[in-house]
Design an enzyme around this catalytic site. Structure first.
Site, PDB file in Angstrom:
ATOM      1  CD  GLU A   1      -2.790   1.158   2.471  1.00  0.00           C
ATOM      2  OE1 GLU A   1      -3.580   2.111   2.618  1.00  0.00           O
ATOM      3  OE2 GLU A   1      -2.705   0.216   3.280  1.00  0.00           O
TER       4      GLU A   1
ATOM      5  CE  LYS B   1       3.574   0.835   5.282  1.00  0.00           C
ATOM      6  NZ  LYS B   1       2.639   0.889   4.142  1.00  0.00           N
TER       7      LYS B   1
ATOM      8  NE  ARG C   1       3.868  -8.332  12.243  1.00  0.00           N
ATOM      9  CZ  ARG C   1       2.812  -8.653  12.974  1.00  0.00           C
ATOM     10  NH1 ARG C   1       1.724  -9.104  12.385  1.00  0.00           N
ATOM     11  NH2 ARG C   1       2.826  -8.553  14.281  1.00  0.00           N
TER      12      ARG C   1
END
Length: 621
Positions: free
Chosen positions: A71, A324, A314
């Site tokens: 994204e 983020k 992850r």
């Protein structure tokens, strides 16, 4: 646990041993994921009938097709490098294709600068996309599919407020808790009732959806929701939002749209439209992509091809944060200088620090792919080991001194001593790297050694010059001559300001300490020495990331920020360095560490060097 190359690969976990050849991991993943021609599904909503699978294989030619779908709402970090390594790597290993797809469905957070940065990072790491696409490329098709979903009675316009939707979900959560506890309770029909879902016809919902597109509702006043299954135990089946209203200009489509698809709606559809064979995500998406969950439900509702979905752990790294939101907090609150601060594990930060694409890709391969838990925390020392191993072999050596002390050779001009004006120094002293050649370095009357290499009193094991110690009165200058102590001087503060020595006419003495040095013609520069970004990140003897450490200690993660993680110092470097100052150059400053120039702040007149990594692993925590 790591799986050997010949072992049967369990579906629950795939992880290459740290030093396993890359081919071992490729073969494990090939067996785990299965060939595209085998993707008939796993039952429930996830079924590819023979004719649908045959059509897909005809379009793709039977090739593997994966995607890396970032994204564009921020800067990529090393976790994204891992995702690139997995998706591009698996495609490459199977002679397939990998898309770079920008998941650009939220114009509020996305910017062209992020798109440009991602393109640069992907190319920097050496990945070559089969195609570069955007979710926004499919806005028209997804809108048409949404209309078809409504016509089939599987989507509706919801006019509930956010608070009402939360109350609806809370009622379903409580109901499922009661059922799990063995209590006989009625389904909360009234609490989950929605006019669009339960009372309106598909035609009425289509009209409302068209009004949403025309901009006749305010933001938050109406959404399109998928009509899943409120009786499912999986919350991801509780009518995810498909479209929301946002009066924001999109980086690519401008103001053409005021309704935008959500991730839960667009992700699976674009995977199918692009004929992705294997859709790989991290484990937090597992409940969304299960065979009885929303990803496959939506494709089933529209009779579309289903990619094979598979999830892995992850990656997080000790002494750091990688979300983020956490990184943004560090940047906005000035804990760091920006998204490319060399202490951060953003790809921009790592690049500025001096990490190479080869080292980052080697790290991603080294840590393998696991499903042992939602998150696997890797020691920062593993990342450092990858760049250190590369630079140990590739980086030319240069003489440099931190915290210098002046040394004066009193008999430098004595013809009987025959002091050389230059000395020949190998660019890489390791056997097998003779191909890197040698260079001439000035040998001057005044030179500099590290202050730590001269002291007035002897301590056991010390390697340096000590005036009254028979074994330490003389030292050998690296690749040069032997010097012997004569006297020293102090400044007004009582610190040693200079040391006077004599140059020995023969350099045959053995067992002397060898000391790095630089001539008086050395270049003065700024060295930036980096330490751990966070402190106190060891829990029960195990290194963890800063968020986990903060949670264990009951503090905010910024409370563990290491304010001593950046130290600047003057450094003297042999003069030839001025002819080598390129952004891609890296050196070992002998006895100091591996360095590169800072690509932002360094200038030819005022060089700034970043410590990439120390010569040895930092054992301090």
């Amino acid at each position: 646990e790591p799986v050997g190359a010949d072992a049967a690969v369990p579906a629950a976990d795939v992880q290459a041993a740290p030093d396993a050849p890359s081919g071992d991991l490729d073969e494990q993943m090939r067996r785990t994921l299965g060939q595209p021609s085998e993707n008939t599904g796993r039952g429930d909503y996830y079924v590819n009938p023979p004719e649908r699978l045959a059509k897909h294989l005809e379009i793709t030619g039977g090739k593997w097709q994966l995607r890396f779908p970032p994204e564009p709402n921020g800067w990529l970090h090393i976790g994204h490098a891992k995702a690139m390594s997995v998706n591009f790597g698996i495609a490459r290993a199977n002679e397939g294709n990998c898309y770079l797809r920008f998941d650009d469905t939220n114009p509020e957070a996305e910017k062209q600068e992020y798109i440009d940065g991602i393109l640069e990072n992907v190319a920097w790491l050496g990945h070559k996309p089969f195609k570069i696409t955007y979710t926004s490329d499919y806005f028209e098709e997804m809108y048409d599919l949404a209309c078809e979903l409504i016509r089939r009675g599987k989507a509706y316009v919801c006019r509930m407020t956010g608070e009402q939707v939360k109350a609806q979900r809370d009622a379903l959560i409580q109901y499922n808790k009661e059922i799990a506890a063995g209590n006989n309770v009625d389904f909360p029909t009234a609490a989950v009732h929605d006019v669009g879902r339960d009372d309106l016809t598909p035609e009425q919902n289509l009209e409302l959806f068209e009004q949403m597109r025309q901009g006749r509702f305010a933001e938050g006043e109406a959404t399109l929701r998928m009509k899943g299954d409120f009786h499912s135990k999986n919350p991801n089946m509780w009518d995810h939002m498909a479209y929301r209203i946002m009066y924001k200009e999109h980086p690519r489509t401008g103001d053409k749209w005021c309704i935008y698809p959500t991730y839960d709606y667009s992700h699976c559809l674009v995977d199918s439209l692009e004929n992705i064979t294997h859709s790989l995500c991290t484990l937090e998406f597992e409940t969304r992509q299960a065979k009885d969950s929303s990803y496959h439900w939506l494709l089933d509702a529209l009779d579309m091809y289903h990619p094979k979905t598979w999830e892995s752990s992850r990656c997080s790294i000790s002494f750091n944060v990688m979300s983020k939101r956490r990184l943004q907090k560090l940047v906005l609150e000035k804990f760091v200088s920006g998204w490319d601060d060399p202490r951060l594990l953003t790809l921009a930060g790592l690049r500025r620090r001096g990490y190479t694409p080869a080292a980052i890709n080697a790290f991603c391969r080294r840590i393998g792919i696991a499903r042992s838990s939602n998150e696997v925390c890797v020691s920062i020392s593993q990342l450092e080991a990858c760049i250190r191993a590369e630079l140990d072999h590739e980086a030319p050596r240069r003489l440099a001194v931190l915290d210098p002390i002046k040394v004066i050779i009193t008999n430098y001009d004595d013809p009987e001593v025959g002091a050389p004006k230059t000395v020949t120094v190998p660019n890489h002293p390791t056997k097998g790297r003779e191909d890197m050649g040698s260079r001439e370095v000035d040998f001057t009357r005044e030179l500099y050694i590290p202050r730590e290499k001269f002291r007035l009193d002897m301590v056991k094991g010390y390697k340096g010059m000590v005036p009254d110690s028979p074994k330490n009165t003389s030292i050998r200058l690296l690749n040069a001559a032997v010097i012997t102590y004569e006297s020293h001087e102090l400044d007004a503060a009582g610190n040693i300001s200079e040391v006077r020595v004599k140059l020995e006419s023969t350099a045959q003495q053995k067992g002397l300490s060898v000391v790095s040095w630089v001539p008086s013609t050395a270049v003065k520069a700024e060295a930036r020495i980096y330490g751990r970004l966070f402190k106190d990140c060891v829990v029960d003897g195990v290194e963890v990331h800063a968020e986990r450490a903060a949670k264990e200690r009951g503090v905010d993660f910024v409370d563990l920020f290491n304010h001593d993680s950046l130290h600047t110092a003057d450094i003297l470097i042999e003069p030839g360095i001025l002819g080598e100052l390129t952004v891609d150059a890296r050196w070992q400053f002998i006895t100091v560490g591996y360095f590169c120039i800072d690509r932002v702040d360094s200038t030819p007149e005022a060089p700034v060097f970043n410590l990439i990594v120390g010569l040895k692993e930092d054992k301090s925590k």
